[in-house]
Design a protein around this motif. Sequence first.
Motif, PDB file in Angstrom:
ATOM      1  N   THR A   1      -6.253   1.878   2.199  1.00  9.01           N
ATOM      2  CA  THR A   1      -5.029   2.317   1.512  1.00  9.01           C
ATOM      3  C   THR A   1      -4.711   3.769   1.867  1.00  9.01           C
ATOM      4  O   THR A   1      -3.565   4.110   2.174  1.00  9.01           O
ATOM      5  CB  THR A   1      -5.187   2.178  -0.015  1.00  9.01           C
ATOM      6  OG1 THR A   1      -5.444   0.809  -0.338  1.00  9.01           O
ATOM      7  CG2 THR A   1      -3.931   2.643  -0.740  1.00  9.01           C
TER       8      THR A   1
ATOM      9  N   ARG B   1      -1.452   5.176   4.103  1.00  8.96           N
ATOM     10  CA  ARG B   1      -0.544   6.206   3.576  1.00  8.96           C
ATOM     11  C   ARG B   1      -0.413   7.377   4.557  1.00  8.96           C
ATOM     12  O   ARG B   1       0.677   7.908   4.761  1.00  8.96           O
ATOM     13  CB  ARG B   1      -1.078   6.729   2.236  1.00  8.96           C
ATOM     14  CG  ARG B   1      -0.842   5.772   1.063  1.00  8.96           C
ATOM     15  CD  ARG B   1       0.571   5.923   0.525  1.00  8.96           C
ATOM     16  NE  ARG B   1       0.791   5.103  -0.638  1.00  8.96           N
ATOM     17  CZ  ARG B   1       1.345   5.533  -1.767  1.00  8.96           C
ATOM     18  NH1 ARG B   1       1.718   6.785  -1.890  1.00  8.96           N
ATOM     19  NH2 ARG B   1       1.544   4.710  -2.783  1.00  8.96           N
TER      20      ARG B   1
ATOM     21  N   GLU C   1      -0.220   8.783  -9.530  1.00  8.67           N
ATOM     22  CA  GLU C   1       0.780   7.715  -9.584  1.00  8.67           C
ATOM     23  C   GLU C   1       0.394   6.598 -10.535  1.00  8.67           C
ATOM     24  O   GLU C   1       1.152   6.195 -11.396  1.00  8.67           O
ATOM     25  CB  GLU C   1       0.953   7.114  -8.180  1.00  8.67           C
ATOM     26  CG  GLU C   1       2.318   7.352  -7.582  1.00  8.67           C
ATOM     27  CD  GLU C   1       2.427   6.743  -6.190  1.00  8.67           C
ATOM     28  OE1 GLU C   1       2.218   5.528  -6.055  1.00  8.67           O
ATOM     29  OE2 GLU C   1       2.715   7.484  -5.239  1.00  8.67           O
TER      30      GLU C   1
ATOM     31  N   ARG D   1      -4.557  -1.055  -4.267  1.00  8.31           N
ATOM     32  CA  ARG D   1      -3.275  -1.714  -4.032  1.00  8.31           C
ATOM     33  C   ARG D   1      -3.365  -2.567  -2.773  1.00  8.31           C
ATOM     34  O   ARG D   1      -3.855  -2.124  -1.751  1.00  8.31           O
ATOM     35  CB  ARG D   1      -2.175  -0.685  -3.831  1.00  8.31           C
ATOM     36  CG  ARG D   1      -1.417  -0.365  -5.095  1.00  8.31           C
ATOM     37  CD  ARG D   1      -0.217   0.469  -4.735  1.00  8.31           C
ATOM     38  NE  ARG D   1       0.426   0.999  -5.910  1.00  8.31           N
ATOM     39  CZ  ARG D   1       1.328   1.954  -5.883  1.00  8.31           C
ATOM     40  NH1 ARG D   1       1.662   2.491  -4.736  1.00  8.31           N
ATOM     41  NH2 ARG D   1       1.887   2.383  -6.986  1.00  8.31           N
TER      42      ARG D   1
ATOM     43  N   CYS E   1      -4.908   2.341  -8.168  1.00  4.85           N
ATOM     44  CA  CYS E   1      -3.946   2.495  -7.083  1.00  4.85           C
ATOM     45  C   CYS E   1      -4.633   2.421  -5.716  1.00  4.85           C
ATOM     46  O   CYS E   1      -4.017   2.048  -4.724  1.00  4.85           O
ATOM     47  CB  CYS E   1      -3.227   3.835  -7.232  1.00  4.85           C
ATOM     48  SG  CYS E   1      -1.564   3.847  -6.543  1.00  4.85           S
ATOM     49  N   LEU E   2      -5.920   2.803  -5.674  1.00  7.35           N
ATOM     50  CA  LEU E   2      -6.664   2.746  -4.415  1.00  7.35           C
ATOM     51  C   LEU E   2      -6.918   1.310  -3.970  1.00  7.35           C
ATOM     52  O   LEU E   2      -7.277   1.056  -2.821  1.00  7.35           O
ATOM     53  CB  LEU E   2      -8.004   3.482  -4.557  1.00  7.35           C
ATOM     54  CG  LEU E   2      -7.916   4.998  -4.760  1.00  7.35           C
ATOM     55  CD1 LEU E   2      -9.288   5.571  -5.076  1.00  7.35           C
ATOM     56  CD2 LEU E   2      -7.341   5.672  -3.520  1.00  7.35           C
TER      57      LEU E   2
ATOM     58  N   SER F   1       6.059   3.254  -3.538  1.00  3.53           N
ATOM     59  CA  SER F   1       6.036   4.341  -4.519  1.00  3.53           C
ATOM     60  C   SER F   1       6.073   3.754  -5.924  1.00  3.53           C
ATOM     61  O   SER F   1       6.349   2.567  -6.111  1.00  3.53           O
ATOM     62  CB  SER F   1       7.226   5.277  -4.304  1.00  3.53           C
ATOM     63  OG  SER F   1       8.434   4.553  -4.379  1.00  3.53           O
TER      64      SER F   1
ATOM     65  N   GLN G   1       0.800  -1.219   0.000  1.00  2.00           N
ATOM     66  CA  GLN G   1       0.000   0.000   0.000  1.00  2.00           C
ATOM     67  C   GLN G   1       0.834   1.271   0.000  1.00  2.00           C
ATOM     68  O   GLN G   1       0.387   2.302  -0.493  1.00  2.00           O
ATOM     69  CB  GLN G   1      -0.959  -0.006   1.205  1.00  2.00           C
ATOM     70  CG  GLN G   1      -2.093  -1.012   1.053  1.00  2.00           C
ATOM     71  CD  GLN G   1      -3.024  -1.009   2.245  1.00  2.00           C
ATOM     72  OE1 GLN G   1      -2.597  -0.781   3.379  1.00  2.00           O
ATOM     73  NE2 GLN G   1      -4.295  -1.260   2.019  1.00  2.00           N
TER      74      GLN G   1
ATOM     75  N   LEU H   1      -2.153   9.414  -5.251  1.00  2.00           N
ATOM     76  CA  LEU H   1      -2.313   8.008  -5.619  1.00  2.00           C
ATOM     77  C   LEU H   1      -2.833   7.878  -7.053  1.00  2.00           C
ATOM     78  O   LEU H   1      -2.339   7.065  -7.838  1.00  2.00           O
ATOM     79  CB  LEU H   1      -3.288   7.310  -4.656  1.00  2.00           C
ATOM     80  CG  LEU H   1      -2.730   6.873  -3.301  1.00  2.00           C
ATOM     81  CD1 LEU H   1      -3.870   6.471  -2.368  1.00  2.00           C
ATOM     82  CD2 LEU H   1      -1.752   5.732  -3.452  1.00  2.00           C
TER      83      LEU H   1
END
Length: 320
Positions: free
Chosen positions: A256, A260, A282, A290, A287-288, A56, A53, A279
Amino acid sequence: MNASSPSGAQSFGQTEINWDKLDKTRYYVVGAGLFTGVTVALYPISVIKTRLQVASKDVVEKNALSVIKGILRTDDIPGLYRGFGTVITGAIPARIIFLTSLETTKVAAFKMIEQFNFSEPTQAAIANGIAGMTSSLLSQAVFVPLDVVSQKLMVQGYSGYTKYNGGLDVARKVLKSDGIRGLYRGFGLSVMTKCPSSAVWWASYGSSQRFIWRLLGYDSGQKENVPSQSTIVLVQASGGIVAGAVASCITTPLDTIKTRLQVMENGKRETARQVIKSLIVEDGWKCLYRGLGPRFVSMSAWGTSMILAYEYLKRLCVRD
């Protein structure tokens, strides 16, 4: 034994193990040991989920297997237990708060909704959901600081994160940098994540069990047809897996974002909205999600193991 509701127990001609029928001293002492053992077995899954989570975009470790290999390569087996000492120290009082409020609230909730004559699965979903949300809300005062400290230890030295000399060092530096609110960073999101997650988990667990029992041919009128112990355990385990799947899919994005925020370097001041934006920049909306796979495994494994241990604990601690 189906210990989720009085009506569920009566379906099999057995006595429900309610809060008033438990030996409280034995319940807390045996429960502390039992849940500590489960935590030892399943803790590495939480470490892997947290690493995924917070990774990078430029980090090579993009899946659970690569995370495991990376941890074993640099830290060997102890790397899978970073932050464990902090978690286990605070987990006992947190579990006591959670389980006590869960049982007492569940009994009160069942009494409250009896008058509405809902179906058995609906009653179980509502009562268990209310109990799960209430107990989670009350235990967050202990769980959130544990989360902040343990998660900083889980990711220390990883992808540029600060290294610490144990949980006390984390707490000292967080307090020095951000004060007491630093230990409660992400508290609002934690409540928004854990409380609905707990409510969904317990509601899904209670209702899915009854649905499975009906598929197997058991209903509230079959008092003479008592299932075997192995069947009961199998149904409880299946209910735990279903509950883990439903809860993880619904609450992973919030988890997530919360993670962070909690592992953010001391002194940084980012809001949940800023974390969401970074996120998405990225890696897009996915990505949410992950760590969804490890979180599903974590919630299913933790939930199923905990519920089987919990039901077993209640049978051990019933008063004569």
